[in-house]
Scaffold this motif. Structure first.
Motif, PDB file in Angstrom:
ATOM      1  N   ASP A   1      -5.921 -14.379  55.758  1.00  0.00           N
ATOM      2  CA  ASP A   1      -6.151 -15.875  55.294  1.00  0.00           C
ATOM      3  C   ASP A   1      -7.461 -17.159  55.441  1.00  0.00           C
ATOM      4  N   GLU A   2      -8.687 -15.632  54.844  1.00  0.00           N
ATOM      5  CA  GLU A   2      -9.869 -16.854  54.711  1.00  0.00           C
ATOM      6  C   GLU A   2     -10.195 -16.452  53.061  1.00  0.00           C
ATOM      7  N   ARG A   3     -10.834 -18.020  53.077  1.00  0.00           N
ATOM      8  CA  ARG A   3     -11.557 -17.160  51.609  1.00  0.00           C
ATOM      9  C   ARG A   3     -12.602 -16.810  51.020  1.00  0.00           C
ATOM     10  N   GLY A   4     -13.017 -16.155  50.561  1.00  0.00           N
ATOM     11  CA  GLY A   4     -13.764 -14.656  50.040  1.00  0.00           C
ATOM     12  C   GLY A   4     -12.861 -13.355  50.513  1.00  0.00           C
ATOM     13  N   ALA A   5     -12.108 -13.160  51.650  1.00  0.00           N
ATOM     14  CA  ALA A   5     -11.964 -12.317  52.284  1.00  0.00           C
ATOM     15  C   ALA A   5     -10.812 -10.808  51.215  1.00  0.00           C
TER      16      ALA A   5
ATOM     17  N   VAL B   1      -7.634   0.243  41.081  1.00  0.00           N
ATOM     18  CA  VAL B   1      -7.586  -0.798  40.455  1.00  0.00           C
ATOM     19  C   VAL B   1      -8.027  -2.568  40.372  1.00  0.00           C
ATOM     20  N   GLY B   2      -8.415  -2.679  41.682  1.00  0.00           N
ATOM     21  CA  GLY B   2      -8.510  -4.165  41.492  1.00  0.00           C
ATOM     22  C   GLY B   2      -8.765  -4.579  42.896  1.00  0.00           C
ATOM     23  N   ALA B   3      -8.087  -5.421  42.999  1.00  0.00           N
ATOM     24  CA  ALA B   3      -9.007  -6.733  44.671  1.00  0.00           C
ATOM     25  C   ALA B   3      -7.838  -7.165  44.676  1.00  0.00           C
ATOM     26  N   ALA B   4      -7.180  -7.964  45.959  1.00  0.00           N
ATOM     27  CA  ALA B   4      -5.908  -9.042  46.306  1.00  0.00           C
ATOM     28  C   ALA B   4      -7.516  -9.386  46.824  1.00  0.00           C
ATOM     29  N   LEU B   5      -7.836 -10.593  45.851  1.00  0.00           N
ATOM     30  CA  LEU B   5      -8.941 -11.678  46.810  1.00  0.00           C
ATOM     31  C   LEU B   5      -8.154 -13.122  46.893  1.00  0.00           C
TER      32      LEU B   5
ATOM     33  N   ARG C   1     -17.797 -10.617  43.014  1.00  0.00           N
ATOM     34  CA  ARG C   1     -19.696 -11.780  43.371  1.00  0.00           C
ATOM     35  C   ARG C   1     -18.755 -12.582  42.000  1.00  0.00           C
ATOM     36  N   TYR C   2     -18.608 -12.165  40.532  1.00  0.00           N
ATOM     37  CA  TYR C   2     -19.070 -13.103  40.027  1.00  0.00           C
ATOM     38  C   TYR C   2     -17.608 -13.948  39.788  1.00  0.00           C
TER      39      TYR C   2
END
Length: 243
Positions: free
Chosen positions: A155-159, A170-174, A198-199
């Protein structure tokens, strides 16, 4: 810069089974490596619906990069010609998105789409499909999980944690903001997952969604709340009105 037009043409009014077969063919064209120019403008794409789902309203917003100041936007409306079928939303939404893209005066080098990219049962979500049709780098930024699973995201921004389906990343949970549900990022076309993350991170401010798709969502789904007036105030951009 000349208007953005489709570089690949195919029928959109297919039977669902034929649409799935076309997805299986088009997925072979998806590029999951970086092939994009220097980015000075990013676009956000979203589609809303009116008249009890009979009319689609597509919005495209262009922001300067990396400053994220609004540069241009366009809205298009068109009757819905394809039924709601999970996994086939690109056939329902891309035709009206193309109409909005053609109205832009400022063409972005990268599109962030409200929807899936590679994180799709046939690896051809809306972002990947649109990227192939327009030959543009695209990223899928979805609000909900469609396929696969992932470990808990801190629970932190960017994790973030890899999104895995049938043994494939197939992707990422951000986690775009602490205390809110993650968003689901996947490569669309001509962009790697690492670059997509990154974008997306660089387009985040204090909201759950990146500024690109946040503005596009406001224009597509909540036009009565004055998003177009806010964009004009911020940028002086002149909208291309719905047809």
């Amino acid at each position: 810069m000349s208007p953005l037009r489709a570089s690949l043409s195919h029928p959109w009014d297919l039977a669902p089974r034929d649409a799935m077969r076309l997805q299986e063919t088009l997925r072979k064209r998806v590029e999951l490596h970086d092939r994009l120019a220097e980015v000075s403008a990013v676009g956000g794409v979203d589609v809303g619906f009116e008249d009890q789902g009979r009319m689609a309203r597509a919005a495209v917003v262009v922001l300067g990069y990396p400053g994220l100041a609004p540069l241009d936007y366009a809205v298009a409306r068109a009757p819905v010609a394809f039924p709601y079928v999970p996994g086939l939303l690109s056939f329902r939404e891309i035709p009206v998105v193309l109409q909005a893209l053609e109205k832009l005066e400022k063409i972005p080098q990268l599109l962030l789409c409200d929807g899936q990219g590679y994180a799709h049962p046939r690896r051809l979500g809306l972002a990947s499909h649109l990227g192939i049709v327009c030959d543009l780098p695209t990223i899928g930024v979805a609000k909900t999980l469609l396929i696969g699973g992932h470990e808990p995201v801190p629970d932190e921004r960017g994790a973030w944690r890899p999104l895995i389906d049938r043994g494939e990343v197939v992707g990422a949970a951000l986690r775009s903001r602490a205390g809110v549900a993650p968003i689901y990022v996947s490569a669309g076309h001509r962009v790697s997952l690492e670059t997509a993350l990154r974008y997306v991170l660089s387009c985040l401010t204090r909201y759950r969604l990146p500024e690109t798709t946040r503005w596009a969502h406001r224009l597509a789904s909540h036009p009565e709340k004055g998003a177009s007036k806010d964009l004009v105030k911020l940028s002086g951009a002149h909208a291309r009105s719905p047809r």
